[in-house]
Motif scaffolding. Structure first.
Motif, PDB file in Angstrom:
ATOM      1  N   LEU A   1     -29.002 -12.483  25.161  1.00 34.74           N
ATOM      2  CA  LEU A   1     -27.608 -12.129  24.868  1.00 34.74           C
ATOM      3  C   LEU A   1     -26.680 -13.017  25.673  1.00 34.74           C
ATOM      4  N   LEU A   2     -25.681 -13.600  25.003  1.00 33.67           N
ATOM      5  CA  LEU A   2     -24.715 -14.476  25.661  1.00 33.67           C
ATOM      6  C   LEU A   2     -23.305 -14.174  25.167  1.00 33.67           C
TER       7      LEU A   2
ATOM      8  N   LEU B   1     -31.233 -23.507  19.455  1.00 36.20           N
ATOM      9  CA  LEU B   1     -32.372 -24.116  18.768  1.00 36.20           C
ATOM     10  C   LEU B   1     -33.683 -23.433  19.137  1.00 36.20           C
ATOM     11  N   LYS B   2     -33.778 -22.908  20.362  1.00 40.71           N
ATOM     12  CA  LYS B   2     -35.013 -22.279  20.819  1.00 40.71           C
ATOM     13  C   LYS B   2     -35.268 -20.949  20.118  1.00 40.71           C
ATOM     14  N   ALA B   3     -34.198 -20.249  19.716  1.00 43.23           N
ATOM     15  CA  ALA B   3     -34.340 -18.934  19.092  1.00 43.23           C
ATOM     16  C   ALA B   3     -34.745 -19.074  17.624  1.00 43.23           C
ATOM     17  N   ASP B   4     -35.546 -18.119  17.167  1.00 43.73           N
ATOM     18  CA  ASP B   4     -35.920 -18.102  15.742  1.00 43.73           C
ATOM     19  C   ASP B   4     -34.738 -17.705  14.868  1.00 43.73           C
ATOM     20  N   SER B   5     -33.897 -16.805  15.389  1.00 43.12           N
ATOM     21  CA  SER B   5     -32.728 -16.330  14.635  1.00 43.12           C
ATOM     22  C   SER B   5     -31.508 -16.342  15.541  1.00 43.12           C
TER      23      SER B   5
ATOM     24  N   LEU C   1     -31.377 -14.830  19.433  1.00 39.52           N
ATOM     25  CA  LEU C   1     -30.278 -15.016  20.374  1.00 39.52           C
ATOM     26  C   LEU C   1     -29.045 -14.324  19.815  1.00 39.52           C
ATOM     27  N   PHE C   2     -28.485 -13.370  20.570  1.00 43.31           N
ATOM     28  CA  PHE C   2     -27.288 -12.653  20.166  1.00 43.31           C
ATOM     29  C   PHE C   2     -26.100 -13.225  20.938  1.00 43.31           C
ATOM     30  N   ILE C   3     -25.039 -13.567  20.218  1.00 47.45           N
ATOM     31  CA  ILE C   3     -23.827 -14.093  20.848  1.00 47.45           C
ATOM     32  C   ILE C   3     -22.672 -13.167  20.487  1.00 47.45           C
ATOM     33  N   ASP C   4     -21.977 -12.692  21.538  1.00 45.03           N
ATOM     34  CA  ASP C   4     -20.855 -11.771  21.351  1.00 45.03           C
ATOM     35  C   ASP C   4     -19.542 -12.513  21.584  1.00 45.03           C
ATOM     36  N   GLY C   5     -18.458 -11.771  21.745  1.00 48.17           N
ATOM     37  CA  GLY C   5     -17.136 -12.362  21.902  1.00 48.17           C
ATOM     38  C   GLY C   5     -16.830 -12.791  23.321  1.00 48.17           C
TER      39      GLY C   5
ATOM     40  N   ASP D   1     -30.619 -23.108   7.405  1.00 49.58           N
ATOM     41  CA  ASP D   1     -31.973 -22.621   7.128  1.00 49.58           C
ATOM     42  C   ASP D   1     -32.043 -21.108   6.938  1.00 49.58           C
ATOM     43  N   GLY D   2     -30.901 -20.445   6.927  1.00 50.51           N
ATOM     44  CA  GLY D   2     -30.868 -19.018   6.632  1.00 50.51           C
ATOM     45  C   GLY D   2     -31.202 -18.110   7.793  1.00 50.51           C
ATOM     46  N   SER D   3     -31.272 -18.658   9.021  1.00 53.65           N
ATOM     47  CA  SER D   3     -31.597 -17.830  10.182  1.00 53.65           C
ATOM     48  C   SER D   3     -30.356 -17.384  10.955  1.00 53.65           C
ATOM     49  N   LEU D   4     -29.188 -17.527  10.323  1.00 53.32           N
ATOM     50  CA  LEU D   4     -27.938 -17.058  10.921  1.00 53.32           C
ATOM     51  C   LEU D   4     -27.574 -15.698  10.350  1.00 53.32           C
ATOM     52  N   ILE D   5     -27.329 -14.734  11.226  1.00 57.99           N
ATOM     53  CA  ILE D   5     -26.946 -13.376  10.821  1.00 57.99           C
ATOM     54  C   ILE D   5     -25.634 -13.033  11.504  1.00 57.99           C
TER      55      ILE D   5
END
Length: 207
Positions: free
Chosen positions: A174-175, A186-190, A151-155, A119-123
């Motif tokens: 942040l996770l 799923l809960k996050a918009d992006s 939702l930001f996901i790091d290494g 859906d294009g909400s992945l950055i």
């Protein structure tokens, strides 16, 4: 699938090739529902049982005369009408969790990632470095990226400066890559991944 990589300033930083086996799976509502239900039920603490009349350790000796005392004819102090007595119709011990096959859980996470890519909400960002860990600087970056609830996901570990800067920003979570889960995605918009997060997530399924 190729996705553009950006910096926090929304500047171009190359491209990254996403594995279709992880980010190109067709989402299924029934699988996502099963995983989210399992995940939320695992968070629930078990219900603690209350002590009923048979569980209370009090004397069973009849403490008064059957007649002539001017009170009710009680047999012992464990009756629910007394302070310290057993609970009448108390709660039962109960656990709410249930098992879910590992393959279904893994498939659910792939579908959650794929749904954001579809859906294009992945950055994808190069990194999450914020100058001096300042909240004001991060707010400016988020405005450039047009991000609100994300939702930001790091290494392997979360970026310390980003964690400090985002602590007081509502809607920004942040996770580390190991903490990626279906419900939060799923809960996050992006969904915002770093290059390191993409590598870790793909290695998690390919390993």
């Amino acid at each position: 699938m190729k996705v553009k990589v950006q910096t926090l300033d929304a500047a171009a930083a190359g491209e990254v090739e996403l594995n279709d086996a992880v980010f190109g799976v067709e989402p299924r509502t029934d699988i996502l529902h099963r995983v989210v239900t399992w995940q939320l039920e695992k968070r629930r603490a078990p219900a603690r049982a209350t002590r009923e009349r048979s569980d209370v350790a009090r004397t069973g000796k009849k403490f008064g005369r059957q007649k002539g005392g001017g009170t009710a004819r009680h047999g012992d102090r464990k009756a629910p009408v007394f302070i310290g007595g057993g609970k009448a119709h108390g709660a039962r011990a109960r656990t709410f969790g249930h098992d879910l096959n590992k393959k279904v859980r893994a498939l659910g996470l792939k579908m959650a990632l794929s749904s954001k890519a579809k859906d294009g909400s992945l950055i994808v960002l190069d990194n999450l470095d914020v100058a001096e860990g300042k909240t004001k600087a991060l707010v400016a970056h988020l405005a450039k990226l047009n991000l609100n609830k994300a939702l930001f996901i790091d290494g392997d570990a979360v970026n310390v400066s980003f964690a400090k800067a985002s602590a007081n920003i509502i809607g920004v979570d942040l996770l580390p890559a190991v903490g990626a889960n279906v419900y939060d995605i799923l809960k996050a918009d992006s969904l915002v991944l770093t290059r390191a997060a993409v590598e870790k997530l793909e290695a998690r399924f390919n390993g």
